[in-house]
Scaffold this motif. Structure first.
Motif, short mmCIF file in Angstrom:
data_model
loop_
_atom_site.label_atom_id
_atom_site.label_comp_id
_atom_site.label_asym_id
_atom_site.label_seq_id
_atom_site.Cartn_x
_atom_site.Cartn_y
_atom_site.Cartn_z
N TYR A 40 0.85 -1.19 0.00
CA TYR A 40 0.00 0.00 0.00
C TYR A 40 0.89 1.24 0.00
CZ TYR A 40 -3.78 3.18 1.20
OH TYR A 40 -4.70 4.21 1.18
N LEU A 41 1.95 1.20 0.80
CA LEU A 41 2.88 2.32 0.89
C LEU A 41 4.31 1.84 0.67
CD1 LEU A 41 1.57 4.04 4.17
CD2 LEU A 41 1.01 4.71 1.82
N GLN A 42 5.07 2.59 -0.10
CA GLN A 42 6.50 2.36 -0.25
C GLN A 42 7.26 3.46 0.48
OE1 GLN A 42 8.39 3.72 -4.14
NE2 GLN A 42 6.25 3.51 -4.80
N GLN A 43 8.51 3.17 0.84
CA GLN A 43 9.37 4.15 1.48
C GLN A 43 10.67 4.27 0.70
OE1 GLN A 43 9.01 1.59 5.01
NE2 GLN A 43 8.81 3.45 6.23
N GLN A 44 11.24 5.46 0.67
CA GLN A 44 12.55 5.64 0.03
C GLN A 44 13.62 4.91 0.83
OE1 GLN A 44 11.78 7.61 -3.51
NE2 GLN A 44 13.83 7.26 -2.77
N TYR A 77 -5.55 -1.28 2.54
CA TYR A 77 -6.79 -1.05 1.81
C TYR A 77 -6.71 -1.78 0.47
CZ TYR A 77 -7.93 2.84 4.99
OH TYR A 77 -8.22 3.60 6.09
N PRO A 78 -7.84 -2.22 -0.07
CA PRO A 78 -7.81 -2.99 -1.33
C PRO A 78 -7.72 -2.15 -2.58
CG PRO A 78 -10.05 -2.88 -0.49
CD PRO A 78 -9.18 -2.24 0.55
N CYS A 79 -7.88 -0.82 -2.48
CA CYS A 79 -7.99 0.01 -3.69
C CYS A 79 -6.80 -0.16 -4.63
CB CYS A 79 -8.18 1.47 -3.32
SG CYS A 79 -6.91 2.12 -2.21
N CYS A 80 -5.59 -0.24 -4.07
CA CYS A 80 -4.40 -0.29 -4.93
C CYS A 80 -4.33 -1.59 -5.72
CB CYS A 80 -3.14 -0.12 -4.09
SG CYS A 80 -2.97 1.53 -3.36
N THR A 81 -4.94 -2.66 -5.21
CA THR A 81 -4.92 -3.93 -5.93
C THR A 81 -5.61 -3.80 -7.28
OG1 THR A 81 -4.92 -5.12 -3.83
CG2 THR A 81 -5.53 -6.38 -5.79
N VAL A 82 -6.76 -3.14 -7.29
CA VAL A 82 -7.52 -3.02 -8.53
C VAL A 82 -7.13 -1.81 -9.35
CG1 VAL A 82 -9.54 -4.33 -7.80
CG2 VAL A 82 -9.36 -1.94 -7.15
N ASN A 83 -6.41 -0.86 -8.74
CA ASN A 83 -6.08 0.38 -9.44
C ASN A 83 -4.67 0.37 -10.04
OD1 ASN A 83 -6.50 2.99 -10.41
ND2 ASN A 83 -5.88 3.97 -8.50
N PHE A 84 -3.71 -0.32 -9.39
CA PHE A 84 -2.33 -0.21 -9.88
C PHE A 84 -2.15 -0.74 -11.30
CE2 PHE A 84 -1.45 -4.70 -8.69
CZ PHE A 84 -0.59 -5.09 -9.71
N PRO A 85 -2.97 -1.71 -11.79
CA PRO A 85 -2.69 -2.22 -13.15
C PRO A 85 -2.89 -1.21 -14.27
CG PRO A 85 -3.93 -3.84 -11.88
CD PRO A 85 -3.95 -2.57 -11.09
N GLN A 86 -3.44 -0.03 -14.00
CA GLN A 86 -3.53 0.98 -15.06
C GLN A 86 -2.17 1.60 -15.37
OE1 GLN A 86 -4.85 5.11 -14.47
NE2 GLN A 86 -5.44 4.55 -12.37
N GLY A 87 -1.19 1.46 -14.46
CA GLY A 87 0.07 2.19 -14.59
C GLY A 87 0.83 1.91 -15.87
#
Length: 694
Positions: free
Chosen positions: A361-365, A394-404
């Motif tokens: 869900y979150l990445q860090q530098q 949260y589940p939103c990134c699972t269904v949203n990230f494939p647009q990238g």
């Protein structure tokens, strides 16, 4: 006389009305889905995504999986967030990969939604229910539907008719103060972009209604020109700052990533250049005060400042990529395209497992572990936000990230407004086939390892003479262009960052060399090394005297050795696992930014390994003279801030840095030290430096 005055007033009103119904042209025009295709390693990367959770979630993931098309309570059948996001991503993913099942499922989704449109024009699960109707959940569906029409032109009448019917209803709802919840309030710009597509391509005489709806959406929603104003924009983590709007969602990372489209979209119907100026300021403020070396910005739910242990949401990354593409299309400023490319080649792969079955869900530098952190550094998100899995936090990134990846590909080429010239915007391996103005059939093939190589080979064929443009990124140092084997020419890009090449009809071969130097984001210290560039556009300020390293679009990081623990296996899909990573080696290093070397090992056969964004797979690295320091944790397995002027607790050594996208545990913002004051300098790295190949 009175009749003449009345006629003048009426004529003025008519002219004003006509002017209001017009839209300002874009600087560049996007091309329809099916024009641009991935090639080489980029095709392989999209194949990895398709073989991962993105291409299989319709089989098992409850938010989008369904085999019963009778409707019922299925999320997949409805235009809720999950189904709408899935459709938006899978339409281009399925078509670009020619994936039979995904194309079938996305077409079934479209058919179901349109078949069940309410007689009022409403699209979505609220048909035949007492559920309140809010506009936002439809917007990602609209983007997917537009791309379906671009590729399947036989669907045009059906989709456009449904959209116009919905617009009439939406306009009435907005007039009545209906349909705007907290998400529709902040994401109104996505609907405006859809309305502008209808206005540009399929107005059906409804220009007035379309523009009126755009205006009503703007005035019903977040005033982004105020949120992004110099006086009100937050210049640090927002949990420490009073919110002048009383609405935290105005500072929500994904909302702001989408909101970057708002002001350029507004300009198109106001024709006010002040909106363009505000759009540019929005971009600059966001990345100045919250930017990351990965190209993304920091928002672990809400804006989080510059600290390297704070998070960036995966949804934020893909939405900012899409907004940056739109900004370039409207305004044409090189900085938008440069940062989109940085985000794509760094932040996007950095937050997903190499096989693309798990995501954060979150990445860090600076990310020294991926596990439950209690307490954790994310004020608004849970302690498992940075584990890799099916749906952490949260589940939103699972269904949203494939647009990238698909939308990066579909925005990689543009046309000039007169449709006479073609622009290659995002560098990488592609092919494109299209018809320019005057029936000029053009095909382009780009063979390259970029960003894992510095040479791009173009094979271009055209029926007629035309002008071809290639974006020259701001980080290119030197470089050259050769046409049909002629002598190399130095680049001379225009104000949009575009190199103009006038091509004759028939076949043309272009060779571009786009070398770069190592850039060091350091402040205020300067480097004496002749092969290190300081304070260029890429060298952004990092806090605590720390530095970030780049070469070309790639941000480099120390890849921390790790152990892996499976936390959970999905009962319906054994590939969908939640993973915990712990560090398995020393990571507490300071580096001397004056002692850096770039290394390149050409891949065998000029073919990159698959998946390329994995530890040790990329052919590029930077070695740095470093020393072990005391660098305490800031909590349960997250770093404290990089220490200033640290004391070395060991002799100088040489560490190897890899492209950030290939790392899952990493340090990418380093404390600095002076190697000459720490005894014996490290040994020379044994990897030979060689010229970059294709």
């Amino acid at each position: 006389m009175k009749r003449a005055i009345f006629a003048t007033v009426v004529l003025g009103a008519v002219l004003e009305h006509q002017l209001q119904a017009k839209l300002a042209p874009k600087a560049f025009e996007p091309l329809p889905l099916g024009t641009i295709w991935p090639a080489g390693w980029l095709y392989d990367q999209l194949q990895v995504q398709t073989d991962g959770v993105a291409g299989h979630m319709h089989e098992f993931y409850p938010l989008v999986a369904n085999t019963d098309w009778t409707g019922g309570d299925s999320y997949y059948s409805y235009l809720e967030e999950a189904g709408s996001y899935w459709f938006n991503a899978m339409v281009p993913n399925g078509i670009l990969m020619n994936h039979t099942v995904i194309k079938k499922k996305s077409r079934e989704f479209l058919d179901y939604v349109l078949d069940n449109q309410d007689f009022t024009g409403w699209l979505g699960p609220e048909v035949g229910t007492e559920k309140p109707r809010y506009l936002w959940g439809r917007y990602p569906f609209f983007f997917g539907a537009i791309q379906m029409v671009e590729y399947h032109t036989e669907l045009t009448d059906r989709v456009v008719t449904a959209l116009h019917k919905f617009v009439r209803l939406a306009n009435t709802m907005l007039r009545n103060g209906e349909g705007v919840d907290k998400w529709a309030e902040t994401r109104w710009e996505d609907f405006v972009v859809t309305l502008q597509w209808l206005h540009d391509k399929h107005p059906r005489g409804q220009e007035d209604l379309l523009v009126d709806t755009m205006r009503r959406l703007k005035w019903s929603g977040t005033p982004w020109e105020k949120v992004f104003s110099r006086d009100l924009f937050p210049k640090g983590p927002v949990e420490q700052i009073p919110n002048p709007f009383g609405k935290d969602l105005y500072w929500h990372g994904v909302n702001m990533a989408e909101g970057l489209k708002a002001l350029p979209a507004t300009y198109r119907f106001t024709l006010n250049t002040s909106d363009l100026e505000a759009a540019t300021l929005s971009w600059d403020l966001l990345f100045k005060y919250h930017g990351r070396p990965s190209g993304a910005f920091g928002a672990d739910e809400l804006l989080s400042g510059l600290e390297a242990n704070r998070g960036s949401e995966l949804c934020l990354v893909v939405e900012a990529m899409f907004s940056g593409s739109y900004l370039y299309q409207v305004i044409g400023d090189l900085k938008f395209a440069d940062r989109v490319e940085r985000m794509t080649y760094n932040a996007l792969p950095a937050t997903i497992t190499s096989n693309m079955w798990g995501r954060q869900y979150l990445q860090q530098q600076n990310q020294v572990a991926a596990k439950n952190m209690t307490p954790n550094p994310f004020p608004e998100d849970g302690p498992e936000s940075n584990i890799f899995g099916l749906e952490p936090n949260y589940p939103c990134c699972t269904v949203n990230f494939p647009q990238g990846w698909p939308k990066f590909i579909t925005n990689a080429f543009l046309a000039t407004p007169d449709k006479k010239s073609l622009v290659h915007l995002y560098l990488g391996p592609f092919s494109a086939r299209l018809m320019l103005a005057d029936d000029n059939a053009v095909s382009v093939s780009v063979e390259t390892l970029y960003p894992f190589g510095d040479i791009l080979n173009y094979q271009i064929r055209a029926e007629k003479d035309f002008t071809f443009y290639v974006r020259i990124p701001s980080w290119v140092s030197g470089g050259s262009l050769s046409v049909n084997g002629d002598a190399k020419q130095r680049f001379s890009p225009n104000e949009n960052g575009l190199q103009k090449v006038d091509l004759k009809k028939g076949a043309t071969t272009l060779v571009l060399e786009v070398p770069a130097e190592i850039t060091v984001g350091m402040y205020p210290r300067l480097s004496s090394s002749p092969n290190v560039v300081v304070d260029c556009q890429m060298a952004e300020y990092r806090p605590h005297g720390s530095v970030a390293l780049h070469r070309g679009p790639l941000n480099y990081a120390f890849d921390i050795a790790r152990t892996e623990k499976v936390l959970k296996v999905n009962p319906d899909e054994p590939y969908a696992v939640d993973l915990e990573y712990d560090p398995a080696g020393v990571w507490e290093y300071a580096i001397d930014p004056s002692q850096l070397s770039f290394h390149y090992n050409p891949p065998e056969g000029n073919v990159l390994p698959s998946p390329v964004f994995d530890s040790g797979k990329t052919p590029m690295s930077i070695t740095a003279t470093a020393c072990h320091i005391e660098w305490p944790l800031g909590g349960d397995m997250f770093t404290s801030n990089p220490p200033k002027n640290p004391e070395c607790i060991g002799e100088n050594t040489v560490i190897t840095l890899e492209p950030l996208g290939a790392t899952k545990l990493r340090i990418s913002e380093f404390p600095v030290f002076n190697a000459s004051k720490n005894g014996v300098e490290g040994a020379t790295n044994s990897r030979a430096q060689v010229p970059l190949k294709l």
